[in-house]
Design a protein around this motif. Structure first.
Motif, PDB file in Angstrom:
ATOM      1  N   LEU A   4      40.987  49.128 -28.809  1.00 33.67           N
ATOM      2  CA  LEU A   4      39.688  49.645 -28.396  1.00 33.67           C
ATOM      3  C   LEU A   4      38.798  48.474 -27.972  1.00 33.67           C
ATOM      4  N   PRO A   5      37.720  48.699 -27.228  1.00 36.54           N
ATOM      5  CA  PRO A   5      36.860  47.600 -26.773  1.00 36.54           C
ATOM      6  C   PRO A   5      36.474  46.664 -27.912  1.00 36.54           C
ATOM      7  N   GLY A   6      36.693  45.380 -27.691  1.00 38.00           N
ATOM      8  CA  GLY A   6      36.358  44.366 -28.687  1.00 38.00           C
ATOM      9  C   GLY A   6      37.431  44.135 -29.720  1.00 38.00           C
ATOM     10  N   GLU A   7      38.528  44.891 -29.652  1.00 40.84           N
ATOM     11  CA  GLU A   7      39.607  44.745 -30.618  1.00 40.84           C
ATOM     12  C   GLU A   7      40.856  44.188 -29.927  1.00 40.84           C
ATOM     13  N   PRO A   8      41.707  43.477 -30.677  1.00 42.18           N
ATOM     14  CA  PRO A   8      42.954  42.989 -30.096  1.00 42.18           C
ATOM     15  C   PRO A   8      43.948  44.130 -29.926  1.00 42.18           C
ATOM     16  N   PRO A   9      45.032  43.913 -29.173  1.00 41.99           N
ATOM     17  CA  PRO A   9      46.055  44.952 -29.038  1.00 41.99           C
ATOM     18  C   PRO A   9      46.721  45.253 -30.382  1.00 41.99           C
ATOM     19  N   HIS A  10      47.226  46.461 -30.511  1.00 41.34           N
ATOM     20  CA  HIS A  10      48.084  46.817 -31.631  1.00 41.34           C
ATOM     21  C   HIS A  10      49.524  46.522 -31.221  1.00 41.34           C
ATOM     22  N   VAL A  11      50.291  45.912 -32.107  1.00 44.72           N
ATOM     23  CA  VAL A  11      51.708  45.651 -31.858  1.00 44.72           C
ATOM     24  C   VAL A  11      52.488  46.205 -33.035  1.00 44.72           C
ATOM     25  N   GLN A  12      53.275  47.234 -32.775  1.00 47.40           N
ATOM     26  CA  GLN A  12      53.958  47.973 -33.827  1.00 47.40           C
ATOM     27  C   GLN A  12      55.475  47.819 -33.698  1.00 47.40           C
ATOM     28  N   PRO A  13      56.145  47.173 -34.668  1.00 44.69           N
ATOM     29  CA  PRO A  13      57.617  47.167 -34.667  1.00 44.69           C
ATOM     30  C   PRO A  13      58.133  48.588 -34.867  1.00 44.69           C
ATOM     31  N   VAL A  14      59.181  48.962 -34.126  1.00 46.59           N
ATOM     32  CA  VAL A  14      59.603  50.356 -34.185  1.00 46.59           C
ATOM     33  C   VAL A  14      61.057  50.529 -33.750  1.00 46.59           C
ATOM     34  N   HIS A  15      61.772  51.397 -34.487  1.00 48.98           N
ATOM     35  CA  HIS A  15      63.052  51.911 -34.001  1.00 48.98           C
ATOM     36  C   HIS A  15      62.757  53.024 -32.992  1.00 48.98           C
ATOM     37  N   PHE A  16      63.605  53.151 -31.987  1.00 47.20           N
ATOM     38  CA  PHE A  16      63.361  54.162 -30.960  1.00 47.20           C
ATOM     39  C   PHE A  16      64.690  54.634 -30.378  1.00 47.20           C
ATOM     40  N   VAL A  17      64.619  55.734 -29.655  1.00 52.38           N
ATOM     41  CA  VAL A  17      65.747  56.246 -28.879  1.00 52.38           C
ATOM     42  C   VAL A  17      65.337  56.251 -27.414  1.00 52.38           C
ATOM     43  N   TYR A  18      66.148  55.614 -26.571  1.00 51.29           N
ATOM     44  CA  TYR A  18      65.893  55.637 -25.123  1.00 51.29           C
ATOM     45  C   TYR A  18      66.833  56.646 -24.481  1.00 51.29           C
ATOM     46  N   GLU A  19      66.257  57.570 -23.727  1.00 48.38           N
ATOM     47  CA  GLU A  19      67.046  58.586 -23.027  1.00 48.38           C
ATOM     48  C   GLU A  19      66.862  58.403 -21.526  1.00 48.38           C
ATOM     49  N   ALA A  20      67.846  57.786 -20.899  1.00 48.07           N
ATOM     50  CA  ALA A  20      67.734  57.448 -19.482  1.00 48.07           C
ATOM     51  C   ALA A  20      67.696  58.684 -18.591  1.00 48.07           C
ATOM     52  N   GLU A  21      68.432  59.709 -18.970  1.00 47.90           N
ATOM     53  CA  GLU A  21      68.569  60.871 -18.095  1.00 47.90           C
ATOM     54  C   GLU A  21      67.711  62.046 -18.514  1.00 47.90           C
ATOM     55  N   ARG A  22      66.866  61.836 -19.527  1.00 48.66           N
ATOM     56  CA  ARG A  22      66.107  62.966 -20.073  1.00 48.66           C
ATOM     57  C   ARG A  22      64.624  62.759 -19.831  1.00 48.66           C
ATOM     58  N   ALA A  23      64.150  62.982 -18.643  1.00 53.22           N
ATOM     59  CA  ALA A  23      62.728  62.864 -18.345  1.00 53.22           C
ATOM     60  C   ALA A  23      62.001  64.118 -18.780  1.00 53.22           C
ATOM     61  N   SER A  24      60.694  63.988 -18.964  1.00 49.04           N
ATOM     62  CA  SER A  24      59.870  65.127 -19.360  1.00 49.04           C
ATOM     63  C   SER A  24      59.856  66.182 -18.257  1.00 49.04           C
ATOM     64  N   PRO A  25      59.794  67.461 -18.616  1.00 44.76           N
ATOM     65  CA  PRO A  25      59.673  68.491 -17.584  1.00 44.76           C
ATOM     66  C   PRO A  25      58.373  68.382 -16.803  1.00 44.76           C
ATOM     67  N   HIS A  26      57.408  67.610 -17.342  1.00 44.48           N
ATOM     68  CA  HIS A  26      56.141  67.420 -16.630  1.00 44.48           C
ATOM     69  C   HIS A  26      56.224  66.287 -15.617  1.00 44.48           C
ATOM     70  N   ALA A  27      57.341  65.542 -15.615  1.00 43.06           N
ATOM     71  CA  ALA A  27      57.425  64.341 -14.786  1.00 43.06           C
ATOM     72  C   ALA A  27      57.953  64.661 -13.395  1.00 43.06           C
ATOM     73  N   PRO A  28      57.334  64.110 -12.358  1.00 45.78           N
ATOM     74  CA  PRO A  28      57.828  64.323 -11.001  1.00 45.78           C
ATOM     75  C   PRO A  28      59.218  63.725 -10.778  1.00 45.78           C
ATOM     76  N   GLY A  29      59.551  62.651 -11.532  1.00 48.81           N
ATOM     77  CA  GLY A  29      60.898  62.094 -11.448  1.00 48.81           C
ATOM     78  C   GLY A  29      61.105  61.112 -10.321  1.00 48.81           C
ATOM     79  N   THR A  30      60.034  60.491  -9.817  1.00 45.89           N
ATOM     80  CA  THR A  30      60.178  59.455  -8.802  1.00 45.89           C
ATOM     81  C   THR A  30      59.626  58.158  -9.345  1.00 45.89           C
ATOM     82  N   HIS A  31      60.130  57.035  -8.826  1.00 48.83           N
ATOM     83  CA  HIS A  31      59.704  55.735  -9.321  1.00 48.83           C
ATOM     84  C   HIS A  31      58.187  55.593  -9.209  1.00 48.83           C
TER      85      HIS A  31
END
Length: 225
Positions: free
Chosen positions: A32-59
């Motif tokens: 937020l204004p006047g504050e430093p960035p938040h940096v959060q260590p996190v486990h995640f799952v990356y899904e290359a072929e699973r875009a959101s249905p709201h996404a147009p799907g172009t670069h």
């Protein structure tokens, strides 16, 4: 992150395959204004072929490069900042080693004139974050994460209103990060003369320290492509 042409990923497949086996990173959220960035260590799952249905799907638009799924505890201090600015960066770095100067010396120059450096692989995903509070969708995201990290099973599935995890869903918020841009770097001396690359590879093989085998594999792979 500076990326020289010789360090850039050759194809999307190169960084996607690497990211499939490197699923722990640092999520950076603008403060937020006047504050430093938040940096959060996190486990995640990356899904290359699973875009959101709201996404147009172009670069350059949400979902162009797939999505990332994760979750964090509800008391996490980054939520207000994330809701104020949903543009985030997920940074993943691994397979890093220190390369001594003598290994890098140019042909026909004294070994002590070589310049030390670092080798590493790095992928940075620029994302648009969507906070997920719907219990059913949170349960689905949790099950996708567990399915990725525990493909052999052994854990109960999360389901709303069902033991053992249903009552815990209110204590977390999930994140769906639509990936809009990717910067990928594989810094393994691809631009060096063959003699220097051979010397570095031999040094890594002899030293056999943490990360040396992975770095040597990257170096060999990129020499072949």
């Amino acid at each position: 992150m500076l990326i020289h042409p010789w360090d850039a990923a050759r194809t999307d497949t190169e960084w996607q395959e690497w990211l499939a086996t490197h699923d722990f990173g640092q999520l950076a959220v603008n403060g937020l204004p006047g504050e430093p960035p938040h940096v959060q260590p996190v486990h995640f799952v990356y899904e290359a072929e699973r875009a959101s249905p709201h996404a147009p799907g172009t670069h350059g638009t949400p979902g162009a490069y797939g999505r990332v799924l994760t979750h964090l505890a509800r008391p996490n201090p980054l939520w207000h900042a994330l809701e104020a600015d949903p543009v985030v960066l997920l940074s993943v770095v691994d397979d890093y080693v220190y390369v001594p100067g003598p290994w890098q010396a140019a042909p026909d120059t004294p070994a002590e004139h070589g310049v030390p450096t670092s080798f590493y692989a790095a992928v940075q995903l620029r994302c648009t974050a969507r906070v997920v509070d719907d219990p059913e969708e949170k349960a689905d995201i949790l099950n996708r994460q567990v399915g990725h990290f525990q493909p052999e099973g052994g854990s109960a599935r999360a389901a709303v209103g069902e033991a053992p995890y249903g009552r815990m869903l209110s204590g977390i918020r999930a994140l769906c990060l639509e990936v809009t841009d990717v910067r990928a770097k594989f810094k393994y001396a691809s631009h060096k003369p063959a003699e220097v690359q051979d010397r570095i590879a031999a040094g890594l093989a002899e030293r056999r320290g943490p990360g040396d085998a992975a770095a040597r594999a990257h170096q060999a792979r990129r020499r072949e492509t």
